[in-house]
Design a protein around this motif. Structure first.
Motif, PDB file in Angstrom:
ATOM      1  N   VAL A 138       0.838  -1.213   0.000  1.00  0.00           N
ATOM      2  CA  VAL A 138       0.000   0.000   0.000  1.00  0.00           C
ATOM      3  C   VAL A 138       0.863   1.250   0.000  1.00  0.00           C
ATOM      4  CG1 VAL A 138      -1.822   1.285   1.177  1.00  0.00           C
ATOM      5  CG2 VAL A 138      -1.851  -1.222   1.210  1.00  0.00           C
ATOM      6  N   LEU A 139       1.864   1.269   0.879  1.00  0.00           N
ATOM      7  CA  LEU A 139       2.747   2.423   0.998  1.00  0.00           C
ATOM      8  C   LEU A 139       3.714   2.477  -0.193  1.00  0.00           C
ATOM      9  CD1 LEU A 139       2.821   4.471   3.344  1.00  0.00           C
ATOM     10  CD2 LEU A 139       4.849   3.288   4.179  1.00  0.00           C
ATOM     11  N   ILE A 140       3.849   3.651  -0.793  1.00  0.00           N
ATOM     12  CA  ILE A 140       4.781   3.814  -1.915  1.00  0.00           C
ATOM     13  C   ILE A 140       6.092   4.388  -1.384  1.00  0.00           C
ATOM     14  CG2 ILE A 140       5.189   4.904  -4.144  1.00  0.00           C
ATOM     15  CD1 ILE A 140       2.196   5.089  -4.530  1.00  0.00           C
ATOM     16  N   THR A 141       7.154   3.611  -1.484  1.00  0.00           N
ATOM     17  CA  THR A 141       8.483   4.019  -1.035  1.00  0.00           C
ATOM     18  C   THR A 141       9.471   3.727  -2.167  1.00  0.00           C
ATOM     19  OG1 THR A 141       9.045   1.852  -0.137  1.00  0.00           O
ATOM     20  CG2 THR A 141       7.851   3.367   1.320  1.00  0.00           C
ATOM     21  N   GLU A 142      10.727   3.990  -1.895  1.00  0.00           N
ATOM     22  CA  GLU A 142      11.752   3.661  -2.895  1.00  0.00           C
ATOM     23  C   GLU A 142      11.791   2.160  -3.185  1.00  0.00           C
ATOM     24  OE1 GLU A 142      15.567   5.711  -3.349  1.00  0.00           O
ATOM     25  OE2 GLU A 142      15.120   6.730  -1.469  1.00  0.00           O
ATOM     26  N   ALA A 143      11.402   1.346  -2.191  1.00  0.00           N
ATOM     27  CA  ALA A 143      11.366  -0.102  -2.409  1.00  0.00           C
ATOM     28  C   ALA A 143      10.369  -0.467  -3.504  1.00  0.00           C
ATOM     29  CB  ALA A 143      11.002  -0.818  -1.104  1.00  0.00           C
ATOM     30  N   ALA A 144       9.350   0.397  -3.691  1.00  0.00           N
ATOM     31  CA  ALA A 144       8.333   0.138  -4.716  1.00  0.00           C
ATOM     32  C   ALA A 144       8.901   0.276  -6.121  1.00  0.00           C
ATOM     33  CB  ALA A 144       7.155   1.097  -4.535  1.00  0.00           C
ATOM     34  N   PHE A 145      10.036   0.942  -6.247  1.00  0.00           N
ATOM     35  CA  PHE A 145      10.640   1.099  -7.575  1.00  0.00           C
ATOM     36  C   PHE A 145      10.943  -0.262  -8.214  1.00  0.00           C
ATOM     37  CE2 PHE A 145      12.734   5.397  -6.180  1.00  0.00           C
ATOM     38  CZ  PHE A 145      11.473   5.939  -6.037  1.00  0.00           C
ATOM     39  N   GLU A 146      11.172  -1.272  -7.357  1.00  0.00           N
ATOM     40  CA  GLU A 146      11.516  -2.593  -7.880  1.00  0.00           C
ATOM     41  C   GLU A 146      10.375  -3.202  -8.689  1.00  0.00           C
ATOM     42  OE1 GLU A 146      14.530  -3.767  -7.791  1.00  0.00           O
ATOM     43  OE2 GLU A 146      15.109  -1.939  -6.716  1.00  0.00           O
ATOM     44  N   SER A 147       9.153  -2.670  -8.506  1.00  0.00           N
ATOM     45  CA  SER A 147       8.028  -3.172  -9.290  1.00  0.00           C
ATOM     46  C   SER A 147       8.093  -2.688 -10.735  1.00  0.00           C
ATOM     47  CB  SER A 147       6.699  -2.715  -8.669  1.00  0.00           C
ATOM     48  OG  SER A 147       6.562  -1.294  -8.747  1.00  0.00           O
ATOM     49  N   ASP A 148       8.970  -1.732 -10.995  1.00  0.00           N
ATOM     50  CA  ASP A 148       9.155  -1.177 -12.343  1.00  0.00           C
ATOM     51  C   ASP A 148      10.657  -1.195 -12.630  1.00  0.00           C
ATOM     52  OD1 ASP A 148       9.442   0.405 -14.609  1.00  0.00           O
ATOM     53  OD2 ASP A 148       7.917   1.853 -14.017  1.00  0.00           O
ATOM     54  N   SER A 149      11.133  -2.287 -13.185  1.00  0.00           N
ATOM     55  CA  SER A 149      12.579  -2.491 -13.327  1.00  0.00           C
ATOM     56  C   SER A 149      13.241  -1.407 -14.168  1.00  0.00           C
ATOM     57  CB  SER A 149      12.858  -3.874 -13.940  1.00  0.00           C
ATOM     58  OG  SER A 149      12.216  -4.007 -15.203  1.00  0.00           O
ATOM     59  N   GLU A 150      12.570  -0.923 -15.201  1.00  0.00           N
ATOM     60  CA  GLU A 150      13.152   0.123 -16.042  1.00  0.00           C
ATOM     61  C   GLU A 150      13.334   1.409 -15.247  1.00  0.00           C
ATOM     62  OE1 GLU A 150      10.639   0.561 -19.437  1.00  0.00           O
ATOM     63  OE2 GLU A 150      11.681  -1.004 -20.571  1.00  0.00           O
ATOM     64  N   PHE A 151      12.319   1.763 -14.464  1.00  0.00           N
ATOM     65  CA  PHE A 151      12.432   2.971 -13.649  1.00  0.00           C
ATOM     66  C   PHE A 151      13.515   2.797 -12.579  1.00  0.00           C
ATOM     67  CE2 PHE A 151      11.514   5.703 -10.058  1.00  0.00           C
ATOM     68  CZ  PHE A 151      11.216   6.921 -10.655  1.00  0.00           C
ATOM     69  N   ALA A 152      13.541   1.631 -11.932  1.00  0.00           N
ATOM     70  CA  ALA A 152      14.530   1.382 -10.877  1.00  0.00           C
ATOM     71  C   ALA A 152      15.944   1.526 -11.413  1.00  0.00           C
ATOM     72  CB  ALA A 152      14.318  -0.006 -10.281  1.00  0.00           C
ATOM     73  N   LEU A 153      16.184   1.007 -12.607  1.00  0.00           N
ATOM     74  CA  LEU A 153      17.518   1.085 -13.209  1.00  0.00           C
ATOM     75  C   LEU A 153      17.892   2.542 -13.501  1.00  0.00           C
ATOM     76  CD1 LEU A 153      19.956  -0.445 -14.331  1.00  0.00           C
ATOM     77  CD2 LEU A 153      18.772  -0.561 -16.546  1.00  0.00           C
ATOM     78  N   ALA A 154      16.947   3.302 -14.038  1.00  0.00           N
ATOM     79  CA  ALA A 154      17.219   4.709 -14.331  1.00  0.00           C
ATOM     80  C   ALA A 154      17.383   5.514 -13.051  1.00  0.00           C
ATOM     81  CB  ALA A 154      16.079   5.287 -15.181  1.00  0.00           C
ATOM     82  N   ALA A 155      16.515   5.273 -12.059  1.00  0.00           N
ATOM     83  CA  ALA A 155      16.556   6.026 -10.804  1.00  0.00           C
ATOM     84  C   ALA A 155      17.880   5.838 -10.074  1.00  0.00           C
ATOM     85  CB  ALA A 155      15.402   5.598  -9.901  1.00  0.00           C
ATOM     86  N   ALA A 156      18.475   4.648 -10.217  1.00  0.00           N
ATOM     87  CA  ALA A 156      19.755   4.367  -9.559  1.00  0.00           C
ATOM     88  C   ALA A 156      20.875   5.239 -10.103  1.00  0.00           C
ATOM     89  CB  ALA A 156      20.111   2.897  -9.717  1.00  0.00           C
ATOM     90  N   GLN A 157      20.656   5.820 -11.278  1.00  0.00           N
ATOM     91  CA  GLN A 157      21.682   6.658 -11.909  1.00  0.00           C
ATOM     92  C   GLN A 157      21.367   8.151 -11.798  1.00  0.00           C
ATOM     93  OE1 GLN A 157      22.978   4.989 -15.838  1.00  0.00           O
ATOM     94  NE2 GLN A 157      21.442   3.401 -15.429  1.00  0.00           N
ATOM     95  N   VAL A 158      20.310   8.480 -11.067  1.00  0.00           N
ATOM     96  CA  VAL A 158      19.908   9.880 -10.911  1.00  0.00           C
ATOM     97  C   VAL A 158      20.216  10.326  -9.488  1.00  0.00           C
ATOM     98  CG1 VAL A 158      17.997  11.509 -11.022  1.00  0.00           C
ATOM     99  CG2 VAL A 158      18.072   9.575 -12.603  1.00  0.00           C
ATOM    100  N   ASP A 159      21.028  11.346  -9.350  1.00  0.00           N
ATOM    101  CA  ASP A 159      21.462  11.817  -8.032  1.00  0.00           C
ATOM    102  C   ASP A 159      20.538  12.931  -7.536  1.00  0.00           C
ATOM    103  OD1 ASP A 159      22.852  12.257  -5.726  1.00  0.00           O
ATOM    104  OD2 ASP A 159      24.445  13.440  -6.665  1.00  0.00           O
ATOM    105  N   VAL A 160      19.379  12.532  -6.995  1.00  0.00           N
ATOM    106  CA  VAL A 160      18.433  13.492  -6.430  1.00  0.00           C
ATOM    107  C   VAL A 160      17.905  12.932  -5.115  1.00  0.00           C
ATOM    108  CG1 VAL A 160      17.728  14.504  -8.634  1.00  0.00           C
ATOM    109  CG2 VAL A 160      16.514  12.503  -7.755  1.00  0.00           C
ATOM    110  N   ASP A 161      17.189  13.762  -4.365  1.00  0.00           N
ATOM    111  CA  ASP A 161      16.668  13.325  -3.071  1.00  0.00           C
ATOM    112  C   ASP A 161      15.482  12.378  -3.258  1.00  0.00           C
ATOM    113  OD1 ASP A 161      13.987  15.016  -2.715  1.00  0.00           O
ATOM    114  OD2 ASP A 161      15.518  16.303  -3.621  1.00  0.00           O
ATOM    115  N   GLU A 162      15.097  11.720  -2.152  1.00  0.00           N
ATOM    116  CA  GLU A 162      14.037  10.710  -2.201  1.00  0.00           C
ATOM    117  C   GLU A 162      12.702  11.298  -2.653  1.00  0.00           C
ATOM    118  OE1 GLU A 162      11.730   7.530   0.753  1.00  0.00           O
ATOM    119  OE2 GLU A 162      13.436   8.701   1.496  1.00  0.00           O
ATOM    120  N   ASP A 163      12.354  12.502  -2.174  1.00  0.00           N
ATOM    121  CA  ASP A 163      11.078  13.098  -2.553  1.00  0.00           C
ATOM    122  C   ASP A 163      10.994  13.339  -4.059  1.00  0.00           C
ATOM    123  OD1 ASP A 163      10.192  13.031   0.007  1.00  0.00           O
ATOM    124  OD2 ASP A 163      10.393  15.175   0.409  1.00  0.00           O
TER     125      ASP A 163
END
Length: 269
Positions: A138-163
């Motif tokens: 239910v809760l959307i956190t950074e762990a939820a990124f794993e449900s979208d592998s393409e986004f997770a891979l891109a997000a790992a290369q983006v240096d920004v804050d969690e929000d």
């Protein structure tokens, strides 16, 4: 307050599930601090036995028991609210407050379960598992990124804050009908953060300028580097302002232990 059982719409429509969870987190943190102070003071009391010290000891014991029972009740109520959140998601419903859902879908927080003091093992196990389910599904956190592998891979290369990452993920969810959170995010499509429509105050201007700068630093670079993940037409400035407002307005802290420990994320139900 009891929300599992004969839950009425008006119980949550003014503040919503997120605010109820945040309020319990704050109360539990304060009570946990008081408990620690109480126990530290108790350990340093002189060992003197008189009529007055016996009365004082009984009073302190009563206060301590009241703190502990209140903490237990708060933790139990959080688990029940999390179970309610899981039920809402399962029924494609929500308990978002009126100020967010004005003109949108009505809240539907009814539950078929009766609210009793039954403390059977089976019910306790169900409620406790609902807490884990709430945090993971239910809760959307950074762990939820794993449900979208393409986004997770891109997000790992983006240096920004969690929000900021969560705001980008919210936009991604809005345009991804296959996501488990798509329906919940879609309900918020017309939402505007109060700060973004409040007027030209100094605080408003600073907030808007910061968001402008973040978006300018990210785009069009992300759209050019990861065109399939961040298509320019979806990640416009207006879309980013909307998503940042959602993240800012719907953040939540969910109690996970009686010492005040909590998990944070985005609550869109």
């Amino acid at each position: 307050m009891h929300y599992l059982g004969a839950v009425k719409r008006e119980d949550l429509e003014d503040c919503g599930l997120r605010v109820e969870l945040n309020a319990r987190h704050l109360l539990l943190v304060l009570l946990a601090q008081q408990q620690q102070k109480f126990e530290a003071a108790e350990a340093n009391l002189p060992d003197i036995e008189t009529a007055n010290t016996r009365v004082a000891r009984m009073y302190r014991k009563g206060v301590h028991e009241a703190i502990l029972s209140t903490i237990e009740e708060l933790v139990s109520s959080v688990q029940k609210l999390c179970a309610l959140g899981c039920d809402l998601v399962a029924n494609d419903s929500h308990a978002l407050p009126k100020y967010i859902m004005a003109g949108g879908m009505p809240c539907n927080t009814a539950s078929s379960e009766t609210d009793t003091e039954d403390s059977s093992r089976s019910k306790r196990a169900r409620v406790e598992s609902s807490l884990e389910q709430f945090l993971s599904t239910v809760l959307i956190t950074e762990a939820a990124f794993e449900s979208d592998s393409e986004f997770a891979l891109a997000a790992a290369q983006v240096d920004v804050d969690e929000d900021t990452l969560l705001a980008l993920f919210v936009i991604r969810l809005l345009h991804n009908p296959s996501s488990a959170w798509h329906a919940a995010i879609k309900r918020l499509e017309d939402f505007k953060h109060p700060m973004l429509v409040a007027g030209q105050s100094e605080e408003y201007a600073e907030m808007l300028m910061e968001l402008y700068e973040i978006h300018e630093a990210l785009f069009p670079v992300l759209s050019e580097t990861f065109p399939e993940v961040f298509p320019a037409e979806q990640f416009s400035l207006d879309g980013f302002l909307w998503a940042a407002g959602v993240v800012s307005a719907l953040d939540v802290r969910v109690v996970v232990r009686s010492d005040g420990a909590a998990a944070g994320g985005l609550c869109v139900v």
